[in-house]
Design a protein around this motif. Structure first.
Motif, PDB file in Angstrom:
ATOM      1  N   VAL A  34       0.855  -1.179   0.000  1.00 53.01           N
ATOM      2  CA  VAL A  34       0.000   0.000   0.000  1.00 53.01           C
ATOM      3  C   VAL A  34       0.894   1.232   0.000  1.00 53.01           C
ATOM      4  O   VAL A  34       1.941   1.241   0.644  1.00 53.01           O
ATOM      5  N   MET A  35       0.512   2.242  -0.778  1.00 52.53           N
ATOM      6  CA  MET A  35       1.250   3.497  -0.806  1.00 52.53           C
ATOM      7  C   MET A  35       0.247   4.652  -0.804  1.00 52.53           C
ATOM      8  O   MET A  35      -0.907   4.490  -1.203  1.00 52.53           O
ATOM      9  N   THR A  36       0.700   5.796  -0.350  1.00 53.32           N
ATOM     10  CA  THR A  36      -0.106   7.005  -0.386  1.00 53.32           C
ATOM     11  C   THR A  36       0.102   7.679  -1.740  1.00 53.32           C
ATOM     12  O   THR A  36       1.220   7.726  -2.249  1.00 53.32           O
ATOM     13  N   MET A  37      -0.995   8.184  -2.324  1.00 52.67           N
ATOM     14  CA  MET A  37      -0.893   8.809  -3.637  1.00 52.67           C
ATOM     15  C   MET A  37      -1.828  10.021  -3.703  1.00 52.67           C
ATOM     16  O   MET A  37      -2.977   9.952  -3.289  1.00 52.67           O
ATOM     17  N   SER A  38      -1.295  11.116  -4.215  1.00 51.06           N
ATOM     18  CA  SER A  38      -2.160  12.279  -4.433  1.00 51.06           C
ATOM     19  C   SER A  38      -2.071  12.796  -5.861  1.00 51.06           C
ATOM     20  O   SER A  38      -2.796  13.706  -6.220  1.00 51.06           O
ATOM     21  N   TRP A  39      -1.224  12.211  -6.674  1.00 56.67           N
ATOM     22  CA  TRP A  39      -1.098  12.665  -8.051  1.00 56.67           C
ATOM     23  C   TRP A  39      -1.938  11.762  -8.944  1.00 56.67           C
ATOM     24  O   TRP A  39      -1.455  10.782  -9.504  1.00 56.67           O
ATOM     25  N   VAL A  54       2.891   7.209 -10.464  1.00 55.83           N
ATOM     26  CA  VAL A  54       3.533   6.408  -9.414  1.00 55.83           C
ATOM     27  C   VAL A  54       5.028   6.432  -9.694  1.00 55.83           C
ATOM     28  O   VAL A  54       5.464   6.057 -10.778  1.00 55.83           O
ATOM     29  N   SER A  55       5.800   6.884  -8.728  1.00 54.38           N
ATOM     30  CA  SER A  55       7.241   7.010  -8.912  1.00 54.38           C
ATOM     31  C   SER A  55       7.893   5.672  -9.238  1.00 54.38           C
ATOM     32  O   SER A  55       7.587   4.648  -8.636  1.00 54.38           O
ATOM     33  N   GLU A  56       8.801   5.713 -10.188  1.00 51.68           N
ATOM     34  CA  GLU A  56       9.498   4.507 -10.637  1.00 51.68           C
ATOM     35  C   GLU A  56      10.253   3.803  -9.506  1.00 51.68           C
ATOM     36  O   GLU A  56      10.449   2.596  -9.546  1.00 51.68           O
ATOM     37  N   GLY A  57      10.643   4.537  -8.470  1.00 51.12           N
ATOM     38  CA  GLY A  57      11.385   3.941  -7.367  1.00 51.12           C
ATOM     39  C   GLY A  57      10.519   3.188  -6.367  1.00 51.12           C
ATOM     40  O   GLY A  57      11.036   2.514  -5.483  1.00 51.12           O
ATOM     41  N   ASN A  58       9.216   3.280  -6.490  1.00 50.74           N
ATOM     42  CA  ASN A  58       8.309   2.625  -5.536  1.00 50.74           C
ATOM     43  C   ASN A  58       8.100   1.149  -5.864  1.00 50.74           C
ATOM     44  O   ASN A  58       8.022   0.768  -7.037  1.00 50.74           O
ATOM     45  N   VAL A 138       3.966   5.870 -19.323  1.00 49.92           N
ATOM     46  CA  VAL A 138       4.725   5.369 -18.172  1.00 49.92           C
ATOM     47  C   VAL A 138       6.215   5.640 -18.337  1.00 49.92           C
ATOM     48  O   VAL A 138       6.862   6.143 -17.410  1.00 49.92           O
ATOM     49  N   ALA A 139       6.791   5.304 -19.475  1.00 51.45           N
ATOM     50  CA  ALA A 139       8.235   5.463 -19.663  1.00 51.45           C
ATOM     51  C   ALA A 139       8.675   6.917 -19.509  1.00 51.45           C
ATOM     52  O   ALA A 139       9.732   7.194 -18.953  1.00 51.45           O
ATOM     53  N   ARG A 140       7.847   7.838 -19.970  1.00 55.09           N
ATOM     54  CA  ARG A 140       8.241   9.246 -19.938  1.00 55.09           C
ATOM     55  C   ARG A 140       7.805   9.971 -18.662  1.00 55.09           C
ATOM     56  O   ARG A 140       8.527  10.827 -18.156  1.00 55.09           O
ATOM     57  N   TYR A 141       6.591   9.660 -18.151  1.00 56.08           N
ATOM     58  CA  TYR A 141       6.028  10.425 -17.032  1.00 56.08           C
ATOM     59  C   TYR A 141       5.646   9.590 -15.813  1.00 56.08           C
ATOM     60  O   TYR A 141       5.107  10.135 -14.848  1.00 56.08           O
ATOM     61  N   ASN A 142       5.854   8.278 -15.842  1.00 54.20           N
ATOM     62  CA  ASN A 142       5.413   7.376 -14.762  1.00 54.20           C
ATOM     63  C   ASN A 142       3.899   7.436 -14.578  1.00 54.20           C
ATOM     64  O   ASN A 142       3.385   7.224 -13.483  1.00 54.20           O
ATOM     65  N   MET A 143       3.177   7.732 -15.654  1.00 56.45           N
ATOM     66  CA  MET A 143       1.725   7.881 -15.573  1.00 56.45           C
ATOM     67  C   MET A 143       1.015   6.680 -16.186  1.00 56.45           C
ATOM     68  O   MET A 143       1.242   6.331 -17.340  1.00 56.45           O
ATOM     69  N   PHE A 144       0.164   6.076 -15.362  1.00 56.95           N
ATOM     70  CA  PHE A 144      -0.656   4.947 -15.782  1.00 56.95           C
ATOM     71  C   PHE A 144      -2.087   5.438 -15.991  1.00 56.95           C
ATOM     72  O   PHE A 144      -2.573   6.271 -15.233  1.00 56.95           O
TER      73      PHE A 144
END
Length: 185
Positions: A34-39, A54-58, A138-144
């Motif tokens: 589980v992670m917190t997300m606001s973006w 979601v940050s690539e490091g997570n 995803v590759a460019r912005y980490n956006m799903f």
């Protein structure tokens, strides 16, 4: 009125898109996280599509990319302290294969979802089971881009107030609701 220059690093606090949510995932071994997300943001009404970063490091990034499934759990104000605790730790801090120790340590109750392998969070007033439908950003912005495939609401939680991140540990809480005439009846 004189305007004052604002550092660009502070712009995000002005444009946070919505309530702080909890994102749950389960990796290919069914280890839940589980992670917190606001973006995140609504992208379409029917079918309901949600864009989220979601940050690539997570740990959640890797699980979401591999399984293409998650749950967006929407907490009310009463869970704010737990939401911050989730945001201040990593799945790597909890070695249990099931991930249940992270949920238990924070005081969240995972429940099986119907359409995805990621767990619902019983403490939240709403849970959205989602599948990834677009990964082009995803590759460019980490956006799903996620499609909500099943939605749940806890009827016992009447008029829940959501929390909205303003940066540096500050949150706004939903306030009074007003209704204005709309183009639709």
């Amino acid at each position: 009125m004189a305007l004052k220059s604002l550092p660009l690093s502070e712009v995000y606090a002005l444009l946070e898109p919505g309530p702080v949510v909890l994102l749950t995932t389960a990796d290919k071994t069914d280890r839940a996280n589980v992670m917190t997300m606001s973006w995140h943001m609504m992208m379409e009404f029917t079918p309901p599509l949600v864009g989220c970063v979601v940050s690539e490091g997570n740990h959640s990034f890797k699980a979401l990319r591999a399984t293409k499934e998650c749950v967006i759990a929407i907490p009310a104000r009463r869970l704010a302290t737990k939401v911050v605790k989730v945001g201040n730790c990593s799945g790597r801090d909890f070695p249990n294969k099931s991930g249940a120790d992270k949920f238990a340590a924070i005081g969240l109750t995972p429940r099986p979802a119907r359409m995805v392998s990621a767990p619902l969070i019983a403490n939240c007033f709403a849970n959205l089971e989602c599948r990834v439908v677009d990964t082009r950003m995803v590759a460019r912005y980490n956006m799903f881009v996620l499609e909500v495939v099943k939605a749940w609401r806890d009827p016992a939680q009447k008029n829940p107030k959501t929390i909205h991140y303003q940066g540096w540990g500050r949150f706004a809480v939903d306030g009074r609701v007003i209704t204005l005439k709309s183009g639709k009846a």
